[in-house]
Design a protein around this motif. Sequence first.
Motif, mmCIF file in Angstrom:
data_model
loop_
_atom_site.group_PDB
_atom_site.id
_atom_site.type_symbol
_atom_site.label_atom_id
_atom_site.label_comp_id
_atom_site.label_asym_id
_atom_site.label_seq_id
_atom_site.Cartn_x
_atom_site.Cartn_y
_atom_site.Cartn_z
ATOM 1 N N ARG A 220 0.828 -1.206 0.000
ATOM 2 C CA ARG A 220 0.000 0.000 0.000
ATOM 3 C C ARG A 220 0.864 1.258 0.000
ATOM 4 N N LYS A 221 1.932 1.252 0.764
ATOM 5 C CA LYS A 221 2.834 2.410 0.791
ATOM 6 C C LYS A 221 3.472 2.641 -0.574
ATOM 7 N N LYS A 222 3.847 1.559 -1.258
ATOM 8 C CA LYS A 222 4.452 1.698 -2.588
ATOM 9 C C LYS A 222 3.472 2.317 -3.579
ATOM 10 N N ILE A 223 2.213 1.900 -3.515
ATOM 11 C CA ILE A 223 1.206 2.467 -4.422
ATOM 12 C C ILE A 223 1.013 3.949 -4.129
ATOM 13 N N LEU A 224 0.976 4.323 -2.856
ATOM 14 C CA LEU A 224 0.828 5.726 -2.506
ATOM 15 C C LEU A 224 2.037 6.543 -2.959
ATOM 16 N N LEU A 225 3.239 5.948 -2.890
ATOM 17 C CA LEU A 225 4.431 6.639 -3.394
ATOM 18 C C LEU A 225 4.326 6.871 -4.898
ATOM 19 N N ARG A 226 3.820 5.887 -5.623
ATOM 20 C CA ARG A 226 3.636 6.062 -7.073
ATOM 21 C C ARG A 226 2.615 7.155 -7.364
ATOM 22 N N LEU A 227 1.523 7.197 -6.607
ATOM 23 C CA LEU A 227 0.534 8.252 -6.782
ATOM 24 C C LEU A 227 1.142 9.619 -6.463
ATOM 25 N N LYS A 228 1.994 9.644 -5.468
ATOM 26 C CA LYS A 228 2.666 10.901 -5.121
ATOM 27 C C LYS A 228 3.554 11.367 -6.266
ATOM 28 N N TYR A 229 4.256 10.429 -6.916
ATOM 29 C CA TYR A 229 5.097 10.791 -8.059
ATOM 30 C C TYR A 229 4.243 11.264 -9.237
ATOM 31 N N LEU A 230 3.155 10.574 -9.508
ATOM 32 C CA LEU A 230 2.305 10.940 -10.640
ATOM 33 C C LEU A 230 1.698 12.328 -10.467
ATOM 34 N N THR A 231 1.331 12.665 -9.245
ATOM 35 C CA THR A 231 0.725 13.968 -9.008
ATOM 36 C C THR A 231 1.754 15.068 -8.857
ATOM 37 N N GLY A 232 3.023 14.690 -8.637
ATOM 38 C CA GLY A 232 4.050 15.707 -8.429
ATOM 39 C C GLY A 232 3.855 16.484 -7.143
ATOM 40 N N SER A 233 3.155 15.889 -6.194
ATOM 41 C CA SER A 233 2.841 16.566 -4.940
ATOM 42 C C SER A 233 3.748 16.050 -3.830
ATOM 43 N N GLU A 234 4.098 16.931 -2.906
ATOM 44 C CA GLU A 234 4.925 16.522 -1.780
ATOM 45 C C GLU A 234 4.142 15.659 -0.800
ATOM 46 N N THR A 235 2.871 15.929 -0.656
ATOM 47 C CA THR A 235 2.014 15.149 0.236
ATOM 48 C C THR A 235 0.719 14.813 -0.476
ATOM 49 N N LEU A 236 0.177 13.649 -0.133
ATOM 50 C CA LEU A 236 -1.114 13.223 -0.669
ATOM 51 C C LEU A 236 -2.185 13.368 0.403
ATOM 52 N N PRO A 237 -3.417 13.660 0.010
ATOM 53 C CA PRO A 237 -4.495 13.686 1.007
ATOM 54 C C PRO A 237 -4.706 12.290 1.591
ATOM 55 N N GLU A 238 -5.047 12.251 2.858
ATOM 56 C CA GLU A 238 -5.311 10.975 3.515
ATOM 57 C C GLU A 238 -6.612 10.383 2.992
ATOM 58 N N GLY A 239 -6.618 9.087 2.825
ATOM 59 C CA GLY A 239 -7.842 8.436 2.392
ATOM 60 C C GLY A 239 -7.596 7.044 1.868
ATOM 61 N N ARG A 240 -8.678 6.323 1.711
ATOM 62 C CA ARG A 240 -8.615 4.992 1.112
ATOM 63 C C ARG A 240 -9.139 5.058 -0.307
ATOM 64 N N ALA A 241 -8.910 3.994 -1.051
ATOM 65 C CA ALA A 241 -9.298 3.976 -2.464
ATOM 66 C C ALA A 241 -10.817 3.930 -2.606
ATOM 67 N N PRO A 242 -11.362 4.627 -3.602
ATOM 68 C CA PRO A 242 -12.810 4.524 -3.848
ATOM 69 C C PRO A 242 -13.158 3.152 -4.425
ATOM 70 N N ILE A 243 -14.390 2.762 -4.262
ATOM 71 C CA ILE A 243 -14.837 1.483 -4.814
ATOM 72 C C ILE A 243 -14.905 1.617 -6.333
ATOM 73 N N PRO A 244 -14.147 0.814 -7.063
ATOM 74 C CA PRO A 244 -14.161 0.952 -8.533
ATOM 75 C C PRO A 244 -15.492 0.531 -9.122
ATOM 76 N N VAL A 245 -15.858 1.198 -10.195
ATOM 77 C CA VAL A 245 -17.090 0.856 -10.909
ATOM 78 C C VAL A 245 -16.878 -0.455 -11.657
ATOM 79 N N GLN A 246 -17.809 -1.355 -11.534
ATOM 80 C CA GLN A 246 -17.702 -2.633 -12.214
ATOM 81 C C GLN A 246 -18.123 -2.499 -13.680
ATOM 82 N N PRO A 247 -17.382 -3.107 -14.606
ATOM 83 C CA PRO A 247 -17.694 -2.964 -16.033
ATOM 84 C C PRO A 247 -19.072 -3.463 -16.423
ATOM 85 N N ASP A 248 -19.645 -4.390 -15.644
ATOM 86 C CA ASP A 248 -20.962 -4.903 -16.024
ATOM 87 C C ASP A 248 -22.062 -3.858 -15.814
#
Length: 448
Positions: A220-248
């Motif tokens: 989980r920490k690695k994924i958050l680090l990748r999101l931090k790199y993608l956003t170019g932000s020094e800090t990310l807002p706290e939170g958990r992942a949203p429930i993804p929409v199912q393709p069906d």
Amino acid sequence: MRRRALLLSAVLTLLWMSGLAQDIESPPPEAEVTDLYPAFDDGLPTNILDVMELVSLAASGNPELEALQDNWRIAQAIIPQMEAVPDPVLTAQYAQIPGFANPQFIHRGYVQVSLSQKLPGYGKIPARTRVAELEVEVRHRLYQELLNSILTEIQKKLVELYLVETKIQIKRKHQFMTDHLIRVTNIRYSVGKGAQPDLVRAQTERTRFETELSELWGRRKKILLRLKYLTGSETLPEGRAPIPVQPDEIELELEALLETARLYRPQLWALRAQLEKAEARRRLAETEDNPDVTLAIMSRWFEYRPDGIMLTASISLPFFNRRGYEYAVIEQEREIEKTESLLNEALAKIEYGIGDKLVEIETANDRHKIMRDTHLLQAQQLFRGSLKSYETGEYDFDSLIKAQHTLQEVELSLAQLETEASLAFKEIEGMIGVVMVPAYQFQDGRMP
């Protein structure tokens, strides 16, 4: 006398049942979703991460996007330069004329001043301006394509984050169930109804859960680090992942998706602009042999007195290098063919990619339905029966642990299949360049 004996028997029976109830701990409270697990704290943040907030951070802070945006602005600044004619040239000369023929002209000097202006050949300036304008369009579309790629990766990382967090929840609830089994095993062992190996096995199971949870928290920490790199932000807002929409939940058809990609995918727009640019460069190459004209006005002064004005016009003669200009046109024609091939290749890859992901979604949904409607129910029934049988002393501990492992693997597989379908769905969104979920949608469904 008989009634007294019956009453005594009933009292003894009640006392024996109450003693048995004290030996076995009462079952844990029911959770909201299933009665197999006690209520538990998963340790995750309560807030939900906002996808659009992350994309906004990326649009303003991602270094790759900033670089492409700078390139776009540089191309815009080139257009006025292409529209301008060359700078005029001012020339001043001073000379001494020796008096070989007439001594009176000895050391008589003169000054000559000229002003010249080069005029590009017919059609060159509009052609160069068009090439510069199309270069701006190409760089703009490349910026949009990178933004589309970043949005797609952010959404995929959020789906991966949801999978990891779901696995954490599954592991945590089974860990809490193991804590309950440890309490039951302690009670059974204290009254002589259990074996010490059962207690050791239960403690080992709990340690295994702690190790697996530690690994999941690291992921989980690695994924958050990748999101931090993608956003170019020094800090990310706290939170958990949203429930993804199912393709069906959304109707997906290959032809409709492919047509949407043709309309909105920035990569295809960039290639079309590149094709137009190649055609404009060919037209520019065809105008390069149009002769340039240079106009000049010259004035000569002897001893500070004007001696006359001269007007001159000169013209380039590209006809002597005709072969070089012809090959320049041929080069641009080859560039057009190359760009057309790249555009057709991109369309073919998108069509194949969408078809491949649709198959993945269909397969994952079918497997998920079978596992949810059959395997999950069977695993829940097996574990529920094993737990009740173990609490009443009718089942051995190893069989209960195996039933728990089976249920856990089924739950983990269901989560994996859900996220496989969601990941494929997000990749389709990236391939067509449109966010199909209204909650994530940009204005008009397109990238800015």
